[in-house]
Design a protein around this motif. Structure first.
Motif, PDB file in Angstrom:
ATOM      1  N   PHE A 217      -3.740   5.844   2.208  1.00  0.00           N
ATOM      2  CA  PHE A 217      -3.199   5.213   3.201  1.00  0.00           C
ATOM      3  C   PHE A 217      -3.421   5.478   4.389  1.00  0.00           C
ATOM      4  O   PHE A 217      -3.299   6.713   4.730  1.00  0.00           O
ATOM      5  CB  PHE A 217      -1.831   4.810   2.818  1.00  0.00           C
ATOM      6  CG  PHE A 217      -0.986   3.671   3.875  1.00  0.00           C
ATOM      7  CD1 PHE A 217      -1.063   2.307   3.510  1.00  0.00           C
ATOM      8  CD2 PHE A 217      -0.387   4.051   4.904  1.00  0.00           C
ATOM      9  CE1 PHE A 217      -0.674   1.389   4.265  1.00  0.00           C
ATOM     10  CE2 PHE A 217       0.450   3.172   5.793  1.00  0.00           C
ATOM     11  CZ  PHE A 217       0.257   1.934   5.315  1.00  0.00           C
ATOM     12  N   ASP A 218      -3.648   4.682   5.670  1.00  0.00           N
ATOM     13  CA  ASP A 218      -3.695   5.094   7.039  1.00  0.00           C
ATOM     14  C   ASP A 218      -2.768   3.934   7.826  1.00  0.00           C
ATOM     15  O   ASP A 218      -2.859   2.680   7.296  1.00  0.00           O
ATOM     16  CB  ASP A 218      -4.766   5.442   7.624  1.00  0.00           C
ATOM     17  CG  ASP A 218      -5.865   4.168   7.603  1.00  0.00           C
ATOM     18  OD1 ASP A 218      -5.570   3.382   8.530  1.00  0.00           O
ATOM     19  OD2 ASP A 218      -6.589   4.057   6.818  1.00  0.00           O
ATOM     20  N   ASN A 219      -2.398   4.407   8.810  1.00  0.00           N
ATOM     21  CA  ASN A 219      -1.617   3.652   9.526  1.00  0.00           C
ATOM     22  C   ASN A 219      -2.473   2.173  10.198  1.00  0.00           C
ATOM     23  O   ASN A 219      -1.899   1.329  10.974  1.00  0.00           O
ATOM     24  CB  ASN A 219      -0.895   4.066  10.731  1.00  0.00           C
ATOM     25  CG  ASN A 219       0.211   5.193  10.231  1.00  0.00           C
ATOM     26  OD1 ASN A 219       0.756   4.672   9.104  1.00  0.00           O
ATOM     27  ND2 ASN A 219       0.596   6.359  10.632  1.00  0.00           N
ATOM     28  N   PHE A 220      -3.810   2.403  10.240  1.00  0.00           N
ATOM     29  CA  PHE A 220      -4.650   1.476  11.091  1.00  0.00           C
ATOM     30  C   PHE A 220      -4.849   0.262  10.216  1.00  0.00           C
ATOM     31  O   PHE A 220      -5.052  -0.812  10.632  1.00  0.00           O
ATOM     32  CB  PHE A 220      -5.914   2.019  11.316  1.00  0.00           C
ATOM     33  CG  PHE A 220      -5.690   3.165  12.318  1.00  0.00           C
ATOM     34  CD1 PHE A 220      -5.813   3.002  13.568  1.00  0.00           C
ATOM     35  CD2 PHE A 220      -5.952   4.590  11.734  1.00  0.00           C
ATOM     36  CE1 PHE A 220      -5.575   4.003  14.512  1.00  0.00           C
ATOM     37  CE2 PHE A 220      -5.569   5.637  12.529  1.00  0.00           C
ATOM     38  CZ  PHE A 220      -5.713   5.322  14.011  1.00  0.00           C
ATOM     39  N   ASN A 221      -4.678   0.448   8.680  1.00  0.00           N
ATOM     40  CA  ASN A 221      -4.742  -0.860   7.960  1.00  0.00           C
ATOM     41  C   ASN A 221      -3.558  -1.295   7.212  1.00  0.00           C
ATOM     42  O   ASN A 221      -3.301  -0.471   6.247  1.00  0.00           O
ATOM     43  CB  ASN A 221      -6.059  -0.310   6.767  1.00  0.00           C
ATOM     44  CG  ASN A 221      -6.707  -1.726   6.122  1.00  0.00           C
ATOM     45  OD1 ASN A 221      -5.918  -2.747   6.168  1.00  0.00           O
ATOM     46  ND2 ASN A 221      -7.817  -1.436   5.462  1.00  0.00           N
ATOM     47  N   LYS A 222      -3.360  -2.289   7.653  1.00  0.00           N
ATOM     48  CA  LYS A 222      -1.796  -2.750   6.839  1.00  0.00           C
ATOM     49  C   LYS A 222      -2.208  -3.587   5.704  1.00  0.00           C
ATOM     50  O   LYS A 222      -1.101  -4.060   5.097  1.00  0.00           O
ATOM     51  CB  LYS A 222      -1.202  -3.837   8.130  1.00  0.00           C
ATOM     52  CG  LYS A 222      -0.672  -3.042   9.419  1.00  0.00           C
ATOM     53  CD  LYS A 222      -0.092  -1.959   9.262  1.00  0.00           C
ATOM     54  CE  LYS A 222       0.168  -1.239  10.777  1.00  0.00           C
ATOM     55  NZ  LYS A 222       0.938   0.000  10.492  1.00  0.00           N
ATOM     56  N   ARG A 223      -3.422  -3.785   5.403  1.00  0.00           N
ATOM     57  CA  ARG A 223      -3.581  -4.538   4.181  1.00  0.00           C
ATOM     58  C   ARG A 223      -3.720  -3.543   2.813  1.00  0.00           C
ATOM     59  O   ARG A 223      -3.758  -4.074   1.947  1.00  0.00           O
ATOM     60  CB  ARG A 223      -5.126  -5.229   4.471  1.00  0.00           C
ATOM     61  CG  ARG A 223      -5.079  -6.333   5.424  1.00  0.00           C
ATOM     62  CD  ARG A 223      -6.230  -6.924   5.613  1.00  0.00           C
ATOM     63  NE  ARG A 223      -6.439  -7.795   4.548  1.00  0.00           N
ATOM     64  CZ  ARG A 223      -5.933  -8.965   4.266  1.00  0.00           C
ATOM     65  NH1 ARG A 223      -5.185  -9.426   5.055  1.00  0.00           N
ATOM     66  NH2 ARG A 223      -6.473  -9.414   3.164  1.00  0.00           N
ATOM     67  N   MET A 224      -3.523  -2.301   3.190  1.00  0.00           N
ATOM     68  CA  MET A 224      -3.733  -1.397   1.923  1.00  0.00           C
ATOM     69  C   MET A 224      -2.304  -1.374   1.061  1.00  0.00           C
ATOM     70  O   MET A 224      -1.089  -1.516   1.860  1.00  0.00           O
ATOM     71  CB  MET A 224      -4.104   0.027   2.391  1.00  0.00           C
ATOM     72  CG  MET A 224      -5.377   0.411   2.748  1.00  0.00           C
ATOM     73  SD  MET A 224      -5.374   1.896   3.452  1.00  0.00           S
ATOM     74  CE  MET A 224      -7.162   1.883   4.282  1.00  0.00           C
ATOM     75  N   VAL A 225      -2.249  -1.302  -0.055  1.00  0.00           N
ATOM     76  CA  VAL A 225      -1.127  -1.459  -0.915  1.00  0.00           C
ATOM     77  C   VAL A 225      -0.387   0.049  -0.839  1.00  0.00           C
ATOM     78  O   VAL A 225      -1.226   0.968  -0.649  1.00  0.00           O
ATOM     79  CB  VAL A 225      -1.372  -1.939  -2.255  1.00  0.00           C
ATOM     80  CG1 VAL A 225      -1.916  -3.187  -2.364  1.00  0.00           C
ATOM     81  CG2 VAL A 225      -2.039  -0.837  -3.035  1.00  0.00           C
ATOM     82  N   LYS A 226       0.934   0.079  -0.912  1.00  0.00           N
ATOM     83  CA  LYS A 226       1.353   1.339  -0.985  1.00  0.00           C
ATOM     84  C   LYS A 226       2.100   1.850  -2.265  1.00  0.00           C
ATOM     85  O   LYS A 226       2.709   3.062  -2.323  1.00  0.00           O
ATOM     86  CB  LYS A 226       2.862   1.218   0.249  1.00  0.00           C
ATOM     87  CG  LYS A 226       2.030   0.913   1.497  1.00  0.00           C
ATOM     88  CD  LYS A 226       3.341   0.965   2.437  1.00  0.00           C
ATOM     89  CE  LYS A 226       2.871   0.682   3.857  1.00  0.00           C
ATOM     90  NZ  LYS A 226       3.880   0.567   4.844  1.00  0.00           N
ATOM     91  N   ALA A 227       1.994   0.905  -3.292  1.00  0.00           N
ATOM     92  CA  ALA A 227       2.559   1.188  -4.722  1.00  0.00           C
ATOM     93  C   ALA A 227       1.848   2.457  -5.481  1.00  0.00           C
ATOM     94  O   ALA A 227       0.261   2.567  -5.246  1.00  0.00           O
ATOM     95  CB  ALA A 227       2.930   0.082  -5.562  1.00  0.00           C
ATOM     96  N   PRO A 228       2.115   3.577  -5.977  1.00  0.00           N
ATOM     97  CA  PRO A 228       1.453   4.346  -6.830  1.00  0.00           C
ATOM     98  C   PRO A 228       1.180   3.925  -8.003  1.00  0.00           C
ATOM     99  O   PRO A 228       1.478   2.600  -8.617  1.00  0.00           O
ATOM    100  CB  PRO A 228       2.453   5.501  -6.941  1.00  0.00           C
ATOM    101  CG  PRO A 228       3.885   4.877  -7.178  1.00  0.00           C
ATOM    102  CD  PRO A 228       3.833   3.863  -5.955  1.00  0.00           C
ATOM    103  N   LYS A 229       0.070   4.614  -8.686  1.00  0.00           N
ATOM    104  CA  LYS A 229      -0.512   4.239  -9.831  1.00  0.00           C
ATOM    105  C   LYS A 229      -0.035   5.268 -10.897  1.00  0.00           C
ATOM    106  O   LYS A 229       0.210   6.456 -10.672  1.00  0.00           O
ATOM    107  CB  LYS A 229      -2.059   4.462  -9.572  1.00  0.00           C
ATOM    108  CG  LYS A 229      -3.027   3.419 -10.723  1.00  0.00           C
ATOM    109  CD  LYS A 229      -4.358   3.625 -10.369  1.00  0.00           C
ATOM    110  CE  LYS A 229      -5.325   2.732 -11.092  1.00  0.00           C
ATOM    111  NZ  LYS A 229      -6.686   2.725 -10.766  1.00  0.00           N
ATOM    112  N   LEU A 230       0.270   4.610 -12.181  1.00  0.00           N
ATOM    113  CA  LEU A 230       0.983   5.473 -13.115  1.00  0.00           C
ATOM    114  C   LEU A 230      -0.136   6.061 -14.064  1.00  0.00           C
ATOM    115  O   LEU A 230      -0.908   5.099 -14.659  1.00  0.00           O
ATOM    116  CB  LEU A 230       2.173   4.588 -13.748  1.00  0.00           C
ATOM    117  CG  LEU A 230       2.814   5.048 -15.069  1.00  0.00           C
ATOM    118  CD1 LEU A 230       3.637   6.260 -14.659  1.00  0.00           C
ATOM    119  CD2 LEU A 230       3.533   3.923 -15.696  1.00  0.00           C
TER     120      LEU A 230
END
Length: 409
Positions: free
Chosen positions: A266-279
């Motif tokens: 994740f980076d602050n430039f792309n708001k379209r990235m999801v933030k939930a982790p993968k299990l």
């Protein structure tokens, strides 16, 4: 049979720099066995023995008079009273390599390390046997799909045919399962006993679980969701508990070394990235047992074969970093709100190396479509990528993406 662990040089290296070595990992991955193999002539004491544990709790000041350093203390979190005494000892004489502490419940263990041994302890994480260790190879570099490393790995790569690799994934990677020849009855008996021991010794120490049947459902639910984005609401529904309880239970599974929550890149430039982790459920054999895949054939014909294979690949890559002493590996995944996903990303300096994991033996270029999304991340370059799959040999798919057999990780 003892398989030499690739983490052994890390222990030796840190013991020359730190007075205390803390080795964490799930129950029965071989922590104390490895330490006793590396340090054959030093004291060993196990705190899972009730009388020994009671002595440590009641008379911590005398405990290290009886068990003089250098000493291996197994399951140190069961006698937290010892931590302050260890601190006093190492502060007094400054000798390196005095205490080798192991624990299978790292929340409790690391809290005490942070409180009492900050700056004095070297931390090491350990998982089950790796494919590299089982093949007794000397190659131990952390996995990155760059040509130089792949060529060095290829020199020691072992030949795993399809059925052998599937059987290995189904068996799992706890050392006891590989000490002697075993059959599916041994496999089932082992995991049944393992799970019961885990609940009785670790869970009841870490959590006041009132509803054991709900907890069992929860563990099975986490196994069924391996390789997927974490959704606590889904887990809560599957075991009949609220999201807060599920969060607490998940933290214990994670700290026990049974699951890993892979964060998205994740980076602050792309708001379209999801933030939930993968299990990820880290031992595929344990996951298969929990889910009722009782034979390798049931595993590969079942709906979860792709997720189990992905979990195997992820765990092998994670082991390559842990076994080099890297406790926070630079491994992520990518997913955006348009559902473009890259299974794994390995960050190395300015480069992001994309990886797809497939059960096919004949990958195609269409499987790489999401790789191009990484080119939109500012300040980073897209490095050499790979499709890790069931192919028999390493081959170029494009100028900068390799087809990589699973056994070559």
């Amino acid at each position: 049979m003892y398989y030499h662990r690739h983490i052994e040089p890390v222990v030796r290296r840190l013991s020359k720099r730190k007075p205390v070595i803390v080795l964490t990992g799930s129950r029965q991955v071989g922590k104390s066995t490895m330490l006793k193999e590396v340090y054959k002539n030093i004291n060993y004491v196990a705190l899972n023995r009730p009388l020994v544990r009671e002595s440590a709790k009641e008379n911590p000041s005398l405990f290290f008079d009886v068990n003089e350093p250098p000493v291996i203390v197994d399951e140190i979190q069961k006698a937290v009273e010892l931590f302050d005494y260890i601190k006093d000892i190492v502060d007094e004489d400054k000798v390196k390599g005095q205490f080798y502490l192991t624990g299978s419940q790292s929340i409790k263990l690391m809290k005490n390390v942070s409180d009492s041994l900050a700056g004095r302890a070297g931390i090491i994480k350990m998982l089950g046997l790796s494919v590299r260790e089982l093949a007794e190879t000397s190659y131990r570099e952390p996995f990155i799909p760059v040509k130089e490393r792949m060529e060095r790995r290829e020199q020691e790569s072992s030949a795993y045919d399809y059925s052998k690799l599937v059987s290995l994934i189904h068996k799992g990677f706890f050392p006891e399962l590989h000490e002697t020849e075993s059959d599916l009855h041994d496999w089932s008996d082992y995991y049944s006993a393992y799970f019961q021991t885990y609940i009785e010794r670790d869970i009841r120490d870490a959590l006041n679980v009132q509803d054991e049947s709900a907890f069992i459902k929860f563990v099975k639910a986490t196994a069924s969701l391996t390789g997927e984005m974490l959704n606590k609401s889904t887990l809560a529904k599957m075991c009949g508990k609220d999201a807060k309880t599920v969060g607490a239970w998940l933290s214990v599974l994670e700290s026990s070394g049974l699951v890993y929550l892979l964060e998205p890149y994740f980076d602050n430039f792309n708001k379209r990235m999801v933030k939930a982790p993968k299990l990820y459920f880290l031992d595929t054999g344990f996951a298969c047992w929990l889910l009722g895949w009782n034979t390798p054939e049931q595993l590969t014909s079942g709906a979860m074969w792709g997720h189990i294979f992905e979990s195997f690949v992820f765990a092998e890559i994670l082991k390559s970093y842990y076994n080099d002493g890297i406790v926070k590996p630079p491994i992520y995944y990518y997913r955006d709100t348009d559902k473009n996903e890259v299974d794994l990303i390995i960050a190395d300096g300015d480069y992001l190396h994309p990886i797809e994991i497939k059960t096919t033996s004949d990958p195609t270029r269409s499987m790489l479509n999401a790789f191009s999304r990484l080119g939109n991340i500012p300040t980073k370059k897209v490095g050499t990528g790979a499709i890790i799959c069931l192919a028999k040999e390493r081959l170029p798919l494009t100028d900068d993406v390799w087809i990589l057999p699973a056994q070559m990780m």
